[in-house]
Design a protein around this motif. Structure first.
Motif, short mmCIF file in Angstrom:
data_model
loop_
_atom_site.label_atom_id
_atom_site.label_comp_id
_atom_site.label_asym_id
_atom_site.label_seq_id
_atom_site.Cartn_x
_atom_site.Cartn_y
_atom_site.Cartn_z
N ALA A 195 0.85 -1.20 0.00
CA ALA A 195 0.00 0.00 0.00
C ALA A 195 0.89 1.25 0.00
CB ALA A 195 -0.92 0.00 1.23
N PRO A 196 1.72 1.40 -1.05
CA PRO A 196 2.72 2.48 -1.03
C PRO A 196 2.10 3.87 -0.95
CG PRO A 196 2.57 1.44 -3.21
CD PRO A 196 1.77 0.59 -2.27
N GLU A 197 0.84 4.00 -1.36
CA GLU A 197 0.18 5.30 -1.30
C GLU A 197 -0.03 5.77 0.14
OE1 GLU A 197 -1.15 2.44 -2.11
OE2 GLU A 197 -3.11 2.22 -1.13
N LEU A 198 0.13 4.85 1.10
CA LEU A 198 -0.07 5.21 2.51
C LEU A 198 1.25 5.51 3.23
CD1 LEU A 198 -2.85 2.61 3.49
CD2 LEU A 198 -3.12 5.01 2.89
N VAL A 199 2.36 5.47 2.51
CA VAL A 199 3.68 5.73 3.12
C VAL A 199 4.19 7.09 2.67
CG1 VAL A 199 6.05 4.90 3.39
CG2 VAL A 199 4.17 3.25 3.04
N ASP A 200 4.55 7.93 3.63
CA ASP A 200 5.14 9.23 3.28
C ASP A 200 6.67 9.11 3.36
OD1 ASP A 200 6.07 11.77 2.96
OD2 ASP A 200 4.70 12.68 4.44
N ARG A 201 7.28 8.84 2.22
CA ARG A 201 8.73 8.58 2.20
C ARG A 201 9.55 9.83 2.52
NH1 ARG A 201 9.58 4.19 -2.58
NH2 ARG A 201 7.38 3.84 -2.88
#
Ligand SMILES: [Zn+2]
Length: 264
Positions: free
Chosen positions: A181-187
């Motif tokens: 769910a990469p859209e939920l990670v703030d890199r």
């Protein structure tokens, strides 16, 4: 809540006639328990719940089709009082958490079910899960199983420091979400915090020591992170998800086939 649990293994998608038809001795029901709590500046509050659905869902994909294993709706709220003081943490007390698990177990037992797995992905619930597994066995006669996190997966490539002290919003949890769910990670918002150095063992530490002290996150981790998310990648996450799912699937099969202790 986003889920990876296959629709055909989602208990709550059945109707009561379908539930009535399930064989009581062989059906294995899995109760996910997790948390809604702070996970640093870069991961969502639902991280532990998402990881639960992810690992359990991927494990279920690996099960033989004829094995009767269903996921119950999750207990989303956990005992997260270590993370209070960070807005968004929604915690229930130990007694509330145990009462919910007890009542769900009691409902299943009254419907005649015999096998229940407590699958937990939030550390703050772990000791309560072990208590409740035994209590459900004692009070309702349920064959109750406890299953935690990644089921002892080895996670090749994880540095010793992160393996020992990266237990909240660190590399593993971040990699899982980068993969699923990469859209939920703030890199852009990673922070790093270690509460101890694995190369300097001490007698008294917050974790992994002969003597420990009870910690609150705000005492030891100002950003809410316990670990280092920076080395996390989606590729590592996918590999570790696969490893954890394979172990969880093997454990679920062993539980489904379990017929009780041998007696003379
Ligand atoms: Zn977590």
């Amino acid at each position: 809540m986003k889920t990876w649990i296959p629709d055909n293994r989602n208990f709550a998608y059945l109707n009561w006639k379908q539930v009535e038809a399930l064989p009581r001795e062989t059906t294995l029901l899995v109760l996910p328990t997790a948390a809604i709590e702070q996970h640093g500046h870069h991961l969502p509050l639902a991280t532990d719940t998402l990881i639960n659905h992810l690992l359990l869902g991927r494990a279920m994909e690996e099960l033989p089709a004829d094995l009767l294993v269903y996921a119950l709706p999750a207990v989303h709220y956990g005992k997260s009082n270590e993370h209070l003081g960070f807005p968004g943490t929604l915690s229930v007390s130990a007694s509330t958490f145990m009462a919910v698990v007890r009542d769900v177990g009691g409902s299943l037992a009254s419907a005649g079910f015999q096998k229940l797995v407590l699958y937990n992905t939030h550390g703050g619930n772990s000791s309560l899960i072990d208590v409740m597994a035994r209590d459900l066995r004692a009070e309702f006669g349920l064959r109750t199983f406890a299953l935690h996190g990644s089921c002892g997966a080895n996670f090749e490539g994880l540095a010793p420091q992160e393996r020992a002290y990266g237990f909240h919003a660190g590399e593993v949890e971040t990699a899982f979400l980068l993969a699923a769910a990469p859209e939920l990670v703030d890199r852009s918002a990673y922070t790093v915090n270690y509460i101890a150095d694995v190369s300097k063992p001490e007698l008294l530490l917050p974790e992994n020591a002969a003597a420990t002290f009870a910690w609150l996150t705000r005492d030891i981790a100002p950003s809410g992170v316990l670990g280092d998310p920076r080395p996390a990648t989606a590729e590592k996450g996918e590999r570790w998800i696969e490893e954890a799912a394979t172990r969880l699937a093997a454990a679920l099969q062993a539980m489904a086939n379990y017929t009780g202790p041998h007696r003379e």
